[in-house]
Design an enzyme around this catalytic site. Sequence first.
Site, PDB file in Angstrom:
ATOM      1  N   PRO J   9       0.755  -1.166   0.045  1.00  0.00           N
ATOM      2  CA  PRO J   9      -0.195   0.156  -0.366  1.00  0.00           C
ATOM      3  C   PRO J   9       0.729   0.942  -0.172  1.00  0.00           C
ATOM      4  O   PRO J   9       1.725   1.624   0.672  1.00  0.00           O
ATOM      5  CB  PRO J   9      -1.091  -0.321   1.168  1.00  0.00           C
ATOM      6  CG  PRO J   9      -0.124  -0.796   2.117  1.00  0.00           C
ATOM      7  CD  PRO J   9       0.588  -2.250   1.175  1.00  0.00           C
ATOM      8  N   ASN J  10       0.332   1.800  -0.806  1.00  0.00           N
ATOM      9  CA  ASN J  10       1.186   3.693  -0.905  1.00  0.00           C
ATOM     10  C   ASN J  10       2.109   3.719  -1.709  1.00  0.00           C
ATOM     11  O   ASN J  10       2.532   4.560  -2.218  1.00  0.00           O
ATOM     12  CB  ASN J  10       0.956   4.454   0.495  1.00  0.00           C
ATOM     13  CG  ASN J  10      -0.566   4.545   1.179  1.00  0.00           C
ATOM     14  OD1 ASN J  10      -1.352   5.225   0.555  1.00  0.00           O
ATOM     15  ND2 ASN J  10      -0.445   3.743   2.671  1.00  0.00           N
ATOM     16  N   ARG J  17       4.997  10.706  -2.341  1.00  0.00           N
ATOM     17  CA  ARG J  17       4.644  10.490  -1.177  1.00  0.00           C
ATOM     18  C   ARG J  17       6.089  10.831  -0.259  1.00  0.00           C
ATOM     19  O   ARG J  17       6.909  10.124  -0.304  1.00  0.00           O
ATOM     20  CB  ARG J  17       4.066   9.369  -0.844  1.00  0.00           C
ATOM     21  CG  ARG J  17       3.808   8.945   0.699  1.00  0.00           C
ATOM     22  CD  ARG J  17       3.844   7.655   0.445  1.00  0.00           C
ATOM     23  NE  ARG J  17       3.580   6.937   2.257  1.00  0.00           N
ATOM     24  CZ  ARG J  17       4.411   5.333   2.564  1.00  0.00           C
ATOM     25  NH1 ARG J  17       4.500   4.502   1.533  1.00  0.00           N
ATOM     26  NH2 ARG J  17       3.593   5.145   4.145  1.00  0.00           N
ATOM     27  N   TYR J  22      11.018   8.900   1.308  1.00  0.00           N
ATOM     28  CA  TYR J  22      10.875   7.901   0.910  1.00  0.00           C
ATOM     29  C   TYR J  22      11.994   8.626  -0.668  1.00  0.00           C
ATOM     30  O   TYR J  22      11.546   7.718  -1.581  1.00  0.00           O
ATOM     31  CB  TYR J  22       9.392   7.636   0.069  1.00  0.00           C
ATOM     32  CG  TYR J  22       8.803   6.751   0.852  1.00  0.00           C
ATOM     33  CD1 TYR J  22       8.736   4.838   1.407  1.00  0.00           C
ATOM     34  CD2 TYR J  22       7.848   7.590   2.377  1.00  0.00           C
ATOM     35  CE1 TYR J  22       8.299   5.061   2.458  1.00  0.00           C
ATOM     36  CE2 TYR J  22       7.235   6.208   3.370  1.00  0.00           C
ATOM     37  CZ  TYR J  22       7.460   5.314   3.410  1.00  0.00           C
ATOM     38  OH  TYR J  22       7.254   4.555   4.480  1.00  0.00           O
ATOM     39  N   ASN J  71       7.754  -5.058  -0.385  1.00  0.00           N
ATOM     40  CA  ASN J  71       7.756  -4.085   0.147  1.00  0.00           C
ATOM     41  C   ASN J  71       6.210  -4.354   0.665  1.00  0.00           C
ATOM     42  O   ASN J  71       5.638  -3.680  -0.293  1.00  0.00           O
ATOM     43  CB  ASN J  71       7.914  -3.428  -0.567  1.00  0.00           C
ATOM     44  CG  ASN J  71       8.318  -2.044   0.775  1.00  0.00           C
ATOM     45  OD1 ASN J  71       7.542  -2.538   1.476  1.00  0.00           O
ATOM     46  ND2 ASN J  71       8.966  -1.101   0.501  1.00  0.00           N
ATOM     47  N   ALA J  74       2.842  -0.363   4.697  1.00  0.00           N
ATOM     48  CA  ALA J  74       2.108  -0.802   6.267  1.00  0.00           C
ATOM     49  C   ALA J  74       2.205  -1.414   6.561  1.00  0.00           C
ATOM     50  O   ALA J  74       1.556  -2.592   7.655  1.00  0.00           O
ATOM     51  CB  ALA J  74       1.012   0.099   6.213  1.00  0.00           C
ATOM     52  N   HIS J  77       3.622  -4.122   9.107  1.00  0.00           N
ATOM     53  CA  HIS J  77       3.143  -4.002  10.757  1.00  0.00           C
ATOM     54  C   HIS J  77       1.919  -4.537  11.177  1.00  0.00           C
ATOM     55  O   HIS J  77       1.521  -4.317  12.049  1.00  0.00           O
ATOM     56  CB  HIS J  77       3.395  -2.703  11.188  1.00  0.00           C
ATOM     57  CG  HIS J  77       4.518  -1.839  10.593  1.00  0.00           C
ATOM     58  ND1 HIS J  77       6.066  -2.502  10.613  1.00  0.00           N
ATOM     59  CD2 HIS J  77       4.431  -1.520   9.265  1.00  0.00           C
ATOM     60  CE1 HIS J  77       7.088  -1.996  10.021  1.00  0.00           C
ATOM     61  NE2 HIS J  77       5.706  -1.380   9.277  1.00  0.00           N
ATOM     62  N   ASP J  84       0.589 -15.249   6.781  1.00  0.00           N
ATOM     63  CA  ASP J  84       0.077 -16.891   6.336  1.00  0.00           C
ATOM     64  C   ASP J  84       0.590 -17.336   4.912  1.00  0.00           C
ATOM     65  O   ASP J  84       0.896 -18.269   4.972  1.00  0.00           O
ATOM     66  CB  ASP J  84      -1.293 -17.121   6.803  1.00  0.00           C
ATOM     67  CG  ASP J  84      -1.465 -17.460   8.168  1.00  0.00           C
ATOM     68  OD1 ASP J  84      -0.495 -17.382   9.174  1.00  0.00           O
ATOM     69  OD2 ASP J  84      -2.557 -17.399   8.757  1.00  0.00           O
ATOM     70  N   GLU J  95      12.013  -9.202   2.323  1.00  0.00           N
ATOM     71  CA  GLU J  95      10.936  -8.483   2.313  1.00  0.00           C
ATOM     72  C   GLU J  95      12.478  -7.749   2.781  1.00  0.00           C
ATOM     73  O   GLU J  95      13.169  -7.532   3.631  1.00  0.00           O
ATOM     74  CB  GLU J  95      10.836  -8.643   4.198  1.00  0.00           C
ATOM     75  CG  GLU J  95      10.741  -7.488   5.144  1.00  0.00           C
ATOM     76  CD  GLU J  95       9.967  -7.574   6.793  1.00  0.00           C
ATOM     77  OE1 GLU J  95      10.851  -8.700   7.066  1.00  0.00           O
ATOM     78  OE2 GLU J  95       9.412  -7.071   7.035  1.00  0.00           O
ATOM     79  N   HIS J  97      13.049  -3.085   2.558  1.00  0.00           N
ATOM     80  CA  HIS J  97      12.122  -1.630   3.352  1.00  0.00           C
ATOM     81  C   HIS J  97      12.624  -0.777   3.100  1.00  0.00           C
ATOM     82  O   HIS J  97      13.744  -0.561   2.368  1.00  0.00           O
ATOM     83  CB  HIS J  97      11.945  -1.653   4.578  1.00  0.00           C
ATOM     84  CG  HIS J  97      10.700  -2.371   5.223  1.00  0.00           C
ATOM     85  ND1 HIS J  97       9.243  -2.313   4.983  1.00  0.00           N
ATOM     86  CD2 HIS J  97      10.923  -3.591   5.615  1.00  0.00           C
ATOM     87  CE1 HIS J  97       9.033  -3.815   5.583  1.00  0.00           C
ATOM     88  NE2 HIS J  97      10.216  -4.213   6.617  1.00  0.00           N
ATOM     89  N   ILE J  98      12.595   0.755   1.752  1.00  0.00           N
ATOM     90  CA  ILE J  98      13.066   1.880   1.856  1.00  0.00           C
ATOM     91  C   ILE J  98      13.933   2.132   2.303  1.00  0.00           C
ATOM     92  O   ILE J  98      15.140   2.721   2.589  1.00  0.00           O
ATOM     93  CB  ILE J  98      11.707   2.646   0.842  1.00  0.00           C
ATOM     94  CG1 ILE J  98      11.593   1.592  -0.599  1.00  0.00           C
ATOM     95  CG2 ILE J  98      13.136   3.843  -0.038  1.00  0.00           C
ATOM     96  CD1 ILE J  98      10.875   2.666  -0.873  1.00  0.00           C
ATOM     97  N   ARG J 104      12.280   4.698  12.810  1.00  0.00           N
ATOM     98  CA  ARG J 104      10.656   5.071  12.433  1.00  0.00           C
ATOM     99  C   ARG J 104       9.765   4.925  14.062  1.00  0.00           C
ATOM    100  O   ARG J 104      10.186   5.234  14.764  1.00  0.00           O
ATOM    101  CB  ARG J 104       9.814   5.330  11.825  1.00  0.00           C
ATOM    102  CG  ARG J 104      10.942   5.860  10.192  1.00  0.00           C
ATOM    103  CD  ARG J 104       9.945   5.099   8.805  1.00  0.00           C
ATOM    104  NE  ARG J 104       9.138   6.146   9.094  1.00  0.00           N
ATOM    105  CZ  ARG J 104       8.022   5.829   7.824  1.00  0.00           C
ATOM    106  NH1 ARG J 104       8.402   4.801   7.512  1.00  0.00           N
ATOM    107  NH2 ARG J 104       7.342   6.512   7.532  1.00  0.00           N
TER     108      ARG J 104
END
Lengths: 140, 140, 140, 140, 140, 140, 140, 140, 140, 140, 140, 140
Positions: J9-10, J17, J22, J71, J74, J77, J84, J95, J97-98, J104
């Site tokens: 998402p996003n 954004r 980012y 990635n 949100a 978390h 699953d 996994e 993350h940027i 954070r």
Amino acid sequence: MKILIINGPNLNLLGKREPGVYGNESFESYLEKLISAFPQLEINYFQSNSEGAIIDKLHEVGFSTTGIILNAGAYTHTSLAIADAIASISTPVIEVHISNIYAREAVRHHSFIAKNCKGTICGFGLKSYRLALESFLTEN
Amino acid sequence: MKILIINGPNLNLLGKREPGVYGNESFESYLEKLISAFPQLEINYFQSNSEGAIIDKLHEVGFSTTGIILNAGAYTHTSLAIADAIASISTPVIEVHISNIYAREAVRHHSFIAKNCKGTICGFGLKSYRLALESFLTEN
Amino acid sequence: MKILIINGPNLNLLGKREPGVYGNESFESYLEKLISAFPQLEINYFQSNSEGAIIDKLHEVGFSTTGIILNAGAYTHTSLAIADAIASISTPVIEVHISNIYAREAVRHHSFIAKNCKGTICGFGLKSYRLALESFLTEN
Amino acid sequence: MKILIINGPNLNLLGKREPGVYGNESFESYLEKLISAFPQLEINYFQSNSEGAIIDKLHEVGFSTTGIILNAGAYTHTSLAIADAIASISTPVIEVHISNIYAREAVRHHSFIAKNCKGTICGFGLKSYRLALESFLTEN
Amino acid sequence: MKILIINGPNLNLLGKREPGVYGNESFESYLEKLISAFPQLEINYFQSNSEGAIIDKLHEVGFSTTGIILNAGAYTHTSLAIADAIASISTPVIEVHISNIYAREAVRHHSFIAKNCKGTICGFGLKSYRLALESFLTEN
Amino acid sequence: MKILIINGPNLNLLGKREPGVYGNESFESYLEKLISAFPQLEINYFQSNSEGAIIDKLHEVGFSTTGIILNAGAYTHTSLAIADAIASISTPVIEVHISNIYAREAVRHHSFIAKNCKGTICGFGLKSYRLALESFLTEN
Amino acid sequence: MKILIINGPNLNLLGKREPGVYGNESFESYLEKLISAFPQLEINYFQSNSEGAIIDKLHEVGFSTTGIILNAGAYTHTSLAIADAIASISTPVIEVHISNIYAREAVRHHSFIAKNCKGTICGFGLKSYRLALESFLTEN
Amino acid sequence: MKILIINGPNLNLLGKREPGVYGNESFESYLEKLISAFPQLEINYFQSNSEGAIIDKLHEVGFSTTGIILNAGAYTHTSLAIADAIASISTPVIEVHISNIYAREAVRHHSFIAKNCKGTICGFGLKSYRLALESFLTEN
Amino acid sequence: MKILIINGPNLNLLGKREPGVYGNESFESYLEKLISAFPQLEINYFQSNSEGAIIDKLHEVGFSTTGIILNAGAYTHTSLAIADAIASISTPVIEVHISNIYAREAVRHHSFIAKNCKGTICGFGLKSYRLALESFLTEN
Amino acid sequence: MKILIINGPNLNLLGKREPGVYGNESFESYLEKLISAFPQLEINYFQSNSEGAIIDKLHEVGFSTTGIILNAGAYTHTSLAIADAIASISTPVIEVHISNIYAREAVRHHSFIAKNCKGTICGFGLKSYRLALESFLTEN
Amino acid sequence: MKILIINGPNLNLLGKREPGVYGNESFESYLEKLISAFPQLEINYFQSNSEGAIIDKLHEVGFSTTGIILNAGAYTHTSLAIADAIASISTPVIEVHISNIYAREAVRHHSFIAKNCKGTICGFGLKSYRLALESFLTEN
Amino acid sequence: MKILIINGPNLNLLGKREPGVYGNESFESYLEKLISAFPQLEINYFQSNSEGAIIDKLHEVGFSTTGIILNAGAYTHTSLAIADAIASISTPVIEVHISNIYAREAVRHHSFIAKNCKGTICGFGLKSYRLALESFLTEN
């Protein structure tokens, strides 16, 4: 001045669902009253039970519309992704709740989205949406 | 229709205190604007830094005035006694906050008084008070 | 150079109350010694058992006096409103405690006000006040 | 009258490390000022980044020196072993911090060593050491 | 049959430190008694206040000696690295404590190392070491 | 034998406030019954909504009166300062509550003051005060 | 010298229950070995699955027998009443566990009874009982 | 009017157990005084160290006796089953404690049974039972 | 371009220690492969079991070397002092872990140092170091 | 060798954004660079704001593609369902993350999916994806 | 095929106790219906208010009977010893509850025994027992 | 009598996903067996990986079908929105789980939806669905 009202999960059942908590009026019927009451505003409406669809809609309108009024329903309390979407767009978002969420179960006392919204209005029944609309009309 | 606005601790410094958070206008100056804007309402004002004095005032007016708008400041987050006072009276109380308390430190995310108030309006700057006044004027 | 010492709840009983923890000397008697020891300072004193009165006093002197030495007693651990008052004024505030609060019950290990104070001195008995006064006299 | 100042991890970088938090002066340069300012005291200095070496030093001097001034740096918040060492010796120890640890991250709000120290002085910049030295010179 | 006894931080002060908790006998004097009492065992001894030195020692002997008796002192409650060292070696380790750690402050109720040790013996005073030695001598 | 009954915040509304929880009788009317029922006692009464005023009163009578019966209302659960005041005086204090605080919300299950009081009586309605008075009259 | 071994719930199934955790030997068979190994001691044995029966037994023997070895099984982690019983009697109690309770689920890491026992021995299999018996035989 | 006093675990040792906390008088001797002092009441007594036996007794008398006075001892803090038993019967139950449980360890600050009892009396020594008996005799 | 690889406690046992978790290759043997694979880099290596020695090394190279790759082992989860050291130097630090720390015990899910590092790479076995080296070679 | 990159998402707003967090480059533009840089790989890309659509995609490709780089934004978390899904498929998932999620807010420090992924790479900006691709190309 | 139904504390009052929660039928009367409905099963019944007696019964039948249906009442939430007993026997145990324990107070949301049972059935009123019996009759 | 079975995320992989936990049979194959076994019921089936689609389906059938059997998979533990949907409709919902969720990781021990469902059946493998169907067929 264009305002989009977004309602999240289960709010399509308004008037049908737990009337003791949420009242007997459907949102569509109330929306008509709001549109009449605020002729100076173009008020649009979107409802979805899907977290992803709400994020898509926020992205779609979030750089062009004047304001967004968001009742994220239960996603208020579980969706960091919607909170991120609000932070990602430039349109200001007002968080509204029909019921007083602080008078309900503990899980409803924490809002993921509040900190990214401009303000919060909760507990006034459907009038919460009306007050949110007012907030776009007055300077201070 | 008589409305009492009650401001809690440190709000007498408004305009002077942390203007980055609370803005530059004193409450007295803003109050005059509200009184002009709502000629149909009798608006009174009370401020105190004392938890006990706020409770005394709630008792004094809480069975006869139409509505109370309460910004309890830091007591929002520490005073169960003010929360009890609100539950003890018959006049509806609206909780307002100038800043978005959910965008501040964690200790300000919990309100003792919210569950006993009719509704909460927060984050609109001084306009939060105006929206609270509006809430008494419209039926729905 | 004007310094105000503010003592919070129960510190009026100093010398009488729990002498094992707080010693046998009254604060008034100790204050005289401080005044003699620091002739270059104008030292004033205020004590109250009321949270609101302490906030009022902080507001009253907090834009004109050189420094404030505050022993907020139990309000150290429960008053967000006093913490806000300290953040609202321009005079620097030094937090002092007579006893070592970290050697007492857990509830006394957290201070609401510490983060808004310039510094903290605790555990030196009444000498904590003397060290706080010294802090205003030396550059570094 | 012999006083040992012990600085813990990363304090050897003082003046170089995060000057926004800790200032631009090296401890060695400040130490010279302290030695000049307190000619009546024999002031010694020890710094180590090792928890074990700090414990060894506390044992070595802790039965013969007059006082110890300890800035344990990050070990303040993680070392029960240093806390035990302080409890094991007879020399009184004063805990000092340059920054106001309560205005920093939560992990720095709890001190393992505070309860075993005579007192704590924090937030006065390098002046915290000076006040700690003063505490050995005055009776009350 | 070779057994190494390792004592962690502050245990070098035994007999001197908090005699109300740990008794008046130095470990060296007690060690002589143990050596006499167990002539069939080669008993060695190592003490350090340094977490790293204890890990180094565990690595050094942990693949060749018969057993290790470890009183890690305060590191019991803070050192995951020592716990990992115990898991990394093949010699079985017995955890011992002189005092009853469960009758002391809460921070001493959790042991990082217990789960990687073969067993734990605590609260018998210096006799805890003797019982740990016994444990290597009997089959069941 | 002099007994002071102190009632805290909102108890002035007794008989008016939440009668489902607290009953319909005002405290003044009940007090008269108590005075008649215990002619051998001099019973005085004080009520305040202010934490500071309650502390002031405890100090004023706390070294001369025989006993104090304290219903601190919501301050029971938030006031460390009143707890300290009770510990500071020599007169024994009995904590009373009209309702069963353990059958209400979680925030009312913890009392700051209980540990400093001689005993606690709660849940008997106004009769809680009568039982507290009895406690001063019998030896065992 | 009379020693009573008390085993709590489910320990009657020893040898049958979860042999991976507790081994294959029944306690009765092991007890015979202990009795042979310690001819100088009168060793008695009691087992019950009932918390109340264990308390009754502690009361019955707790003022006359030399020592008690208690494996309270799961009651170790849930019974404040057994902990109180141990505190109420004069005979010293040694807590034993067959398995290493710290290498099992978190609920087994806290012992209610440990703080009232003289010492704890855990993780040595059935040998834990033997070491507990040894503890009564040696002075130090 | 029939009243049953039920005492829970370890209270059979009263007078013998921790006299610093519970005093030197056995409950049997105190019971005789109570019976003399309240000739208008039929007072019966039951003590057990078993949670199940206390529940059985509550069931047996809980639909026919006038009132029950229950000191559940340590089961106060661990037994939801006794709490359920109290909720299951029609006879009102008064919770009593001899010591002030709030001045003891944290585990004793929470009562499972309080919310199902009519009221709680604690901290008056054996007099707590007398006050509980009084509570059945007066109307208000 | 100079890169220092720092390995923390127990990583000297790599290949020997828990091969199920960490694999069978020693770090020295793997290092040779890395040096061959990256001829354009000067790769140095440091290992210590001592928290203080790791801090000393970070200080020593942290203002002159191009980059640091740090596997702090168990100190990742307990050392605020190493975290502070990373914040104190100007060389960027990459945190690496051989195993997937999130698939292990809860205590290994929190890293003190992560927030001060440039990035984290974990779970790729020894390849984690190779990827960290790559990160210094590509622009984006 | 087929690799699918999945963005949650996003991440469709990348470049638009919160550029402070980012960066300014859109993912599509970066993807072209990756495709050029890794000609030996077939790289596909999927983005969705919907938790369910991400799960559907993982199922669709998770038994046939070589590797997945995820990635989850949100949902990292909050989504146990995506975790699953990763556990349910046979393709290894990396996994990424940027931003450095550990620098954070606290809610971003816990990843539901990490434990089911092969490894995690975070904090290198868009380069995190490049390093993840590298991880599929080297043996060790 | 032999099935034992075990009911825990207070379930002997079924039909009498809190009929709003548990209904009006006694278990004995319901049991007769079950016996008629399942003629192919030998159904036995045991009820006790004692934790120890329930453990004894589980041991007695737990290696020979086909299945056990256990409603442990309040012991569900407090008894690790019953959980251990279930793990110790070979007969499969089904956990049943009459009411929906998740719709009641928080203390009833955690079951100590669930993880050791084969399955759980809750919220169907007395029908929960019938469904548990069905579970023994069908293969899948 | 119409029953809808709803399966949530990842349950479409049944038979393929983690067979050690969930078994080898696909749900479609099992569904056929159920349809044969219950000829008197009209059984429909819906599966989705999307939270929103599950809510939509609950709304669609929730006022007309006889019963719903819901295995919400991971959404059981994260979706307040599905819980609200269940509360909003009039059809009773039975919560089922194939595995014993209490014998798995802690995050699976809490169900958001349980309190709004009529009952819960978990741990019986696919038979959990069969028992849920039975529950609609018997009166008591």
